[in-house]
Design a protein around this motif. Structure first.
Motif, PDB file in Angstrom:
ATOM      1  N   ILE A  61      -5.220  12.768  -3.132  1.00 45.73           N
ATOM      2  CA  ILE A  61      -5.883  11.483  -3.011  1.00 45.73           C
ATOM      3  C   ILE A  61      -4.932  10.314  -3.270  1.00 45.73           C
ATOM      4  CG2 ILE A  61      -6.633  11.449  -5.422  1.00 45.73           C
ATOM      5  CD1 ILE A  61      -8.489  10.150  -2.278  1.00 45.73           C
ATOM      6  N   ARG A  62      -3.875  10.528  -4.033  1.00 45.85           N
ATOM      7  CA  ARG A  62      -2.976   9.421  -4.351  1.00 45.85           C
ATOM      8  C   ARG A  62      -2.234   8.917  -3.119  1.00 45.85           C
ATOM      9  NH1 ARG A  62      -0.745  10.374 -10.541  1.00 45.85           N
ATOM     10  NH2 ARG A  62      -2.801  10.806 -11.438  1.00 45.85           N
ATOM     11  N   LEU A  63      -1.963   9.791  -2.163  1.00 44.60           N
ATOM     12  CA  LEU A  63      -1.342   9.366  -0.911  1.00 44.60           C
ATOM     13  C   LEU A  63      -2.280   8.428  -0.151  1.00 44.60           C
ATOM     14  CD1 LEU A  63       0.864   9.480   1.223  1.00 44.60           C
ATOM     15  CD2 LEU A  63      -0.121  11.619   2.059  1.00 44.60           C
ATOM     16  N   THR A  64      -3.565   8.775  -0.117  1.00 45.20           N
ATOM     17  CA  THR A  64      -4.547   7.923   0.554  1.00 45.20           C
ATOM     18  C   THR A  64      -4.694   6.590  -0.178  1.00 45.20           C
ATOM     19  OG1 THR A  64      -5.753   9.933   1.182  1.00 45.20           O
ATOM     20  CG2 THR A  64      -6.904   7.844   1.458  1.00 45.20           C
ATOM     21  N   GLN A  65      -4.708   6.631  -1.490  1.00 45.03           N
ATOM     22  CA  GLN A  65      -4.810   5.396  -2.265  1.00 45.03           C
ATOM     23  C   GLN A  65      -3.612   4.480  -2.005  1.00 45.03           C
ATOM     24  OE1 GLN A  65      -5.652   7.375  -6.211  1.00 45.03           O
ATOM     25  NE2 GLN A  65      -7.031   5.651  -6.428  1.00 45.03           N
ATOM     26  N   ASP A  66      -2.413   5.048  -2.010  1.00 42.09           N
ATOM     27  CA  ASP A  66      -1.223   4.237  -1.781  1.00 42.09           C
ATOM     28  C   ASP A  66      -1.215   3.646  -0.374  1.00 42.09           C
ATOM     29  OD1 ASP A  66      -0.415   4.793  -4.329  1.00 42.09           O
ATOM     30  OD2 ASP A  66       0.996   6.375  -3.762  1.00 42.09           O
ATOM     31  N   ALA A  67      -1.693   4.418   0.617  1.00 42.94           N
ATOM     32  CA  ALA A  67      -1.748   3.922   1.988  1.00 42.94           C
ATOM     33  C   ALA A  67      -2.714   2.747   2.103  1.00 42.94           C
ATOM     34  CB  ALA A  67      -2.169   5.048   2.932  1.00 42.94           C
ATOM     35  N   MET A  68      -3.884   2.883   1.494  1.00 40.25           N
ATOM     36  CA  MET A  68      -4.868   1.803   1.557  1.00 40.25           C
ATOM     37  C   MET A  68      -4.365   0.569   0.807  1.00 40.25           C
ATOM     38  SD  MET A  68      -7.827   1.165   2.946  1.00 40.25           S
ATOM     39  CE  MET A  68      -8.864   2.623   3.157  1.00 40.25           C
ATOM     40  N   THR A  69      -3.633   0.766  -0.266  1.00 43.75           N
ATOM     41  CA  THR A  69      -3.064  -0.356  -1.016  1.00 43.75           C
ATOM     42  C   THR A  69      -2.071  -1.135  -0.158  1.00 43.75           C
ATOM     43  OG1 THR A  69      -3.342   0.800  -3.123  1.00 43.75           O
ATOM     44  CG2 THR A  69      -1.753  -1.004  -3.073  1.00 43.75           C
ATOM     45  N   SER A  70      -1.317  -0.417   0.675  1.00 45.15           N
ATOM     46  CA  SER A  70      -0.346  -1.092   1.532  1.00 45.15           C
ATOM     47  C   SER A  70      -1.033  -1.982   2.567  1.00 45.15           C
ATOM     48  CB  SER A  70       0.536  -0.058   2.246  1.00 45.15           C
ATOM     49  OG  SER A  70      -0.182   0.602   3.266  1.00 45.15           O
ATOM     50  N   HIS A  71      -2.275  -1.649   2.925  1.00 45.79           N
ATOM     51  CA  HIS A  71      -3.025  -2.458   3.895  1.00 45.79           C
ATOM     52  C   HIS A  71      -3.802  -3.588   3.235  1.00 45.79           C
ATOM     53  CE1 HIS A  71      -2.216   0.235   7.232  1.00 45.79           C
ATOM     54  NE2 HIS A  71      -2.692   1.263   6.561  1.00 45.79           N
ATOM     55  N   MET A  72      -4.361  -3.316   2.062  1.00 46.88           N
ATOM     56  CA  MET A  72      -5.302  -4.254   1.454  1.00 46.88           C
ATOM     57  C   MET A  72      -4.823  -4.834   0.123  1.00 46.88           C
ATOM     58  SD  MET A  72      -8.767  -1.995   2.188  1.00 46.88           S
ATOM     59  CE  MET A  72      -9.855  -3.217   1.449  1.00 46.88           C
ATOM     60  N   GLY A  73      -3.592  -4.500  -0.259  1.00 42.38           N
ATOM     61  CA  GLY A  73      -3.131  -4.950  -1.560  1.00 42.38           C
ATOM     62  C   GLY A  73      -3.799  -4.153  -2.663  1.00 42.38           C
ATOM     63  N   SER A  74      -3.909  -4.720  -3.831  1.00 45.72           N
ATOM     64  CA  SER A  74      -4.490  -4.011  -4.974  1.00 45.72           C
ATOM     65  C   SER A  74      -5.944  -3.631  -4.735  1.00 45.72           C
ATOM     66  CB  SER A  74      -4.383  -4.875  -6.234  1.00 45.72           C
ATOM     67  OG  SER A  74      -5.080  -6.101  -6.064  1.00 45.72           O
ATOM     68  N   VAL A  75      -6.607  -4.399  -3.858  1.00 45.46           N
ATOM     69  CA  VAL A  75      -8.009  -4.085  -3.536  1.00 45.46           C
ATOM     70  C   VAL A  75      -8.110  -2.710  -2.889  1.00 45.46           C
ATOM     71  CG1 VAL A  75     -10.017  -4.783  -2.169  1.00 45.46           C
ATOM     72  CG2 VAL A  75      -8.612  -6.510  -3.302  1.00 45.46           C
ATOM     73  N   GLY A  76      -7.080  -2.322  -2.105  1.00 48.24           N
ATOM     74  CA  GLY A  76      -7.104  -1.042  -1.409  1.00 48.24           C
ATOM     75  C   GLY A  76      -7.204   0.133  -2.353  1.00 48.24           C
ATOM     76  N   GLY A  77      -6.457   0.095  -3.454  1.00 47.50           N
ATOM     77  CA  GLY A  77      -6.530   1.177  -4.428  1.00 47.50           C
ATOM     78  C   GLY A  77      -7.897   1.283  -5.042  1.00 47.50           C
ATOM     79  N   HIS A  78      -8.497   0.128  -5.329  1.00 44.82           N
ATOM     80  CA  HIS A  78      -9.854   0.121  -5.888  1.00 44.82           C
ATOM     81  C   HIS A  78     -10.862   0.669  -4.870  1.00 44.82           C
ATOM     82  CE1 HIS A  78      -8.271  -2.010  -9.260  1.00 44.82           C
ATOM     83  NE2 HIS A  78      -8.042  -3.135  -8.594  1.00 44.82           N
ATOM     84  N   PHE A  79     -10.668   0.281  -3.600  1.00 44.87           N
ATOM     85  CA  PHE A  79     -11.588   0.723  -2.541  1.00 44.87           C
ATOM     86  C   PHE A  79     -11.591   2.246  -2.432  1.00 44.87           C
ATOM     87  CE2 PHE A  79     -12.451   1.976   1.837  1.00 44.87           C
ATOM     88  CZ  PHE A  79     -13.674   1.353   2.066  1.00 44.87           C
ATOM     89  N   VAL A  80     -10.395   2.841  -2.403  1.00 45.42           N
ATOM     90  CA  VAL A  80     -10.308   4.299  -2.277  1.00 45.42           C
ATOM     91  C   VAL A  80     -10.845   4.988  -3.518  1.00 45.42           C
ATOM     92  CG1 VAL A  80      -8.752   6.260  -1.991  1.00 45.42           C
ATOM     93  CG2 VAL A  80      -8.396   4.185  -0.662  1.00 45.42           C
ATOM     94  N   ALA A  81     -10.570   4.415  -4.680  1.00 40.29           N
ATOM     95  CA  ALA A  81     -11.072   5.015  -5.925  1.00 40.29           C
ATOM     96  C   ALA A  81     -12.592   5.073  -5.914  1.00 40.29           C
ATOM     97  CB  ALA A  81     -10.578   4.209  -7.123  1.00 40.29           C
ATOM     98  N   ILE A  82     -13.213   3.982  -5.457  1.00 39.19           N
ATOM     99  CA  ILE A  82     -14.678   3.945  -5.378  1.00 39.19           C
ATOM    100  C   ILE A  82     -15.172   4.889  -4.289  1.00 39.19           C
ATOM    101  CG2 ILE A  82     -16.669   2.488  -4.850  1.00 39.19           C
ATOM    102  CD1 ILE A  82     -15.070   0.134  -6.073  1.00 39.19           C
ATOM    103  N   ALA A  83     -14.479   4.876  -3.125  1.00 40.98           N
ATOM    104  CA  ALA A  83     -14.898   5.723  -2.003  1.00 40.98           C
ATOM    105  C   ALA A  83     -14.823   7.199  -2.372  1.00 40.98           C
ATOM    106  CB  ALA A  83     -14.030   5.440  -0.779  1.00 40.98           C
ATOM    107  N   ILE A  84     -13.708   7.613  -2.975  1.00 38.85           N
ATOM    108  CA  ILE A  84     -13.563   9.030  -3.308  1.00 38.85           C
ATOM    109  C   ILE A  84     -14.540   9.427  -4.403  1.00 38.85           C
ATOM    110  CG2 ILE A  84     -11.760   8.798  -5.078  1.00 38.85           C
ATOM    111  CD1 ILE A  84     -12.114  11.578  -2.437  1.00 38.85           C
ATOM    112  N   THR A  85     -14.831   8.502  -5.298  1.00 39.02           N
ATOM    113  CA  THR A  85     -15.805   8.794  -6.343  1.00 39.02           C
ATOM    114  C   THR A  85     -17.174   9.069  -5.730  1.00 39.02           C
ATOM    115  OG1 THR A  85     -14.628   7.454  -7.980  1.00 39.02           O
ATOM    116  CG2 THR A  85     -16.946   7.904  -8.409  1.00 39.02           C
ATOM    117  N   LEU A  86     -17.578   8.219  -4.776  1.00 40.51           N
ATOM    118  CA  LEU A  86     -18.869   8.410  -4.109  1.00 40.51           C
ATOM    119  C   LEU A  86     -18.855   9.643  -3.211  1.00 40.51           C
ATOM    120  CD1 LEU A  86     -19.831   4.732  -3.181  1.00 40.51           C
ATOM    121  CD2 LEU A  86     -20.978   6.222  -4.828  1.00 40.51           C
ATOM    122  N   PHE A  87     -17.788   9.765  -2.387  1.00 38.30           N
ATOM    123  CA  PHE A  87     -17.706  10.901  -1.465  1.00 38.30           C
ATOM    124  C   PHE A  87     -17.726  12.219  -2.235  1.00 38.30           C
ATOM    125  CE2 PHE A  87     -15.625   9.116   2.652  1.00 38.30           C
ATOM    126  CZ  PHE A  87     -16.539   8.077   2.654  1.00 38.30           C
TER     127      PHE A  87
END
Length: 466
Positions: free
Chosen positions: A328-354
């Motif tokens: 999951i950390r690879l996905t988090q880092d990828a999303m962070t590169s697109h959305m900044g720090s918000v991306g890491g939070h987005f994936v953390a919330i998404a993976i928690t729900l998923f």
């Protein structure tokens, strides 16, 4: 332990399952006249009336959401990341292939789950491979072997995998204690699953569509903002898929093996897990093939849509080349590169729900087999729930590599047994599917009654008589 499990997985995934699943997918696609193509529009038509149900079963839509709650989890975010980091971008192509073929396999196994479903002690529908193996093939031994594999996977391993990924994501993003996160996840899951399948179905029906739509919409925005890179991305996927371009040392064989493995782990087509949810439904129209079409849609949503979204995010970020398996950390880092720090939070919330919805869905799958072992009583259910929640908490403290390896082993054993069974039950699948399509051609609402189609083995009494 890891060495032993890995040895078993090397046999299952390196020499058996890849070929078995491809053969099964091609077999059912051809035998059912490429139902995933001809029935593609019909899937969405059935979805319009899929929220109707009765007192004996959940609705087709609830069954779809319950199966999606189990499907859409770590396989979609962490699993795709692992597939790309180990197998290269070509793994995405093979995920698409196994999903396309798997749609026909999912149709077949979900149809069988409906044909051979039973009533539990509460008078509610239950079913799945253990039931259609026992009743359709008259093989109690094979049915018991499958049920044991499923109970091992969905009571002890898969929920541990999902919980492990949740706490890892929260620890990576927020520094939360893995133990405390694990306790919270386990307690909240306990409040939901204690209400049984109907409680799980209502939860899934509410949460799964919303979280999926938000995730897909976010990725669409990222894709549009990087539209110029998309053509090159597609070319890279195809070239890597056939070994024309090796990325980070990933070979053609690695792309095929990891694409199929993670594709199956995500969409579960052929593994025999989804039929547990399919059997619990009261389909509208009242025909086994109805749920086949509905669950075929689940494979499309899971892999063709959500897994592809994850792959696009990772590849557009360009950070996968040369990385080790980081889940999951690879996905988090990828999303962070697109959305900044918000991306890491987005994936953390998404993976928690998923992953959390997957834990809930896993409980539903395992619970459906309590009736098979005559444990669907208060004592049996209480012991089962305690073990399930205990393993969920324990999973948060285990090493990720071992947890994933055990998940692969359990899944592989289930898939081998189930695929062999549904291929042996092909005459029943074909007859019931053609019965449904014949009524549609006559502009009739499809109906199924015991005796209207010749099926293998025996059906449960008073299920398809009214």
């Amino acid at each position: 332990m890891y060495s032993l499990v890995s040895s078993i997985n090397n046999v299952l995934w390196g020499h058996i399952l890849v070929y078995l699943l491809l053969v099964a997918g091609v077999w059912f696609s051809v035998r059912l006249k490429f139902v995933q193509v001809g029935g593609f529009k019909h899937m969405f038509t059935l979805l319009k009336q899929s929220r109707q149900s009765d007192s004996l079963g959940i609705s087709s839509f609830q069954a779809l959401c319950t199966s999606l709650s189990a499907r859409v989890g770590t396989g979609n975010l962490a699993g795709v990341a692992i597939a790309i980091s180990v197998g290269g971008p070509g793994a995405v192509f093979w995920m698409w292939v196994i999903a396309f073929l798997g749609m026909a396999t999912a149709f077949a196994e979900s149809l069988l789950a409906q044909v051979y479903k039973v009533k539990n002690s509460a008078g509610e529908y239950r079913g799945g491979p253990a039931y259609y193996i026992k009743q359709g093939l008259n093989s109690k031994l094979l049915a018991v072997l499958f049920s044991i594999s499923l109970m091992f996977g969905y009571t002890l391993v898969f929920n541990a995998t999902q919980a492990n990924t949740i706490v890892d994501a929260l620890n990576h993003s927020y520094g939360f204690s893995q133990l405390m996160s694990g306790v919270v996840v386990t307690v909240v899951a306990g409040f939901i699953v204690i209400g049984g399948l109907r409680s799980i179905a209502r939860f899934s029906e509410l949460v799964v569509p919303i979280m999926a739509l938000i995730f897909v919409a976010t990725v669409l925005v990222i894709t549009l903002l990087n539209a110029a890179q998309v053509p090159a991305l597609i070319i890279e996927i195809v070239r890597s898929a056939f070994g024309l371009q090796e990325v980070a040392g990933a070979t053609f064989a690695a792309a095929v093996q990891n694409g199929i493995k993670r594709g199956l782990y995500s969409n579960e087509a052929g593994a025999g897990s989804v039929p547990q949810a399919a059997a619990a439904a009261s389909p509208k129209p009242n025909h086994p093939a109805t749920q086949g079409y509905i669950q075929m849609l689940g494979v499309f949503i899971d892999t063709m849509v959500i897994c592809t979204c994850t792959a696009v995010v990772i590849m557009l970020a360009g950070g996968y080349a040369g990385v080790e398996m980081t889940g999951i950390r690879l996905t988090q880092d990828a999303m962070t590169s697109h959305m900044g720090s918000v991306g890491g939070h987005f994936v953390a919330i998404a993976i928690t729900l998923f992953a959390f919805t997957s834990i809930i869905g896993n409980y539903a799958y395992a619970e459906s087999n309590l009736h098979f072992f005559k444990l669907d009583n208060r004592v049996g259910r209480s012991i089962f729930t305690a073990i399930f929640l205990g393993m969920t908490l324990l999973g948060t403290q285990l090493e990720l590599k071992l947890v994933w390896a055990m998940a692969d082993m359990a899944f592989g054993l289930m898939a081998v047994i189930n695929v062999v069974a549904i291929m042996l039950l092909t005459p029943t699948i074909y007859a019931v599917a053609m019965h449904y399509q014949a009524q549609r051609r006559q502009n009739k609402e499809p109906r199924f009654k015991q005796g209207s189609v010749r099926v293998q083995g025996r059906l449960e009494e008073k299920i398809w008589t009214d």
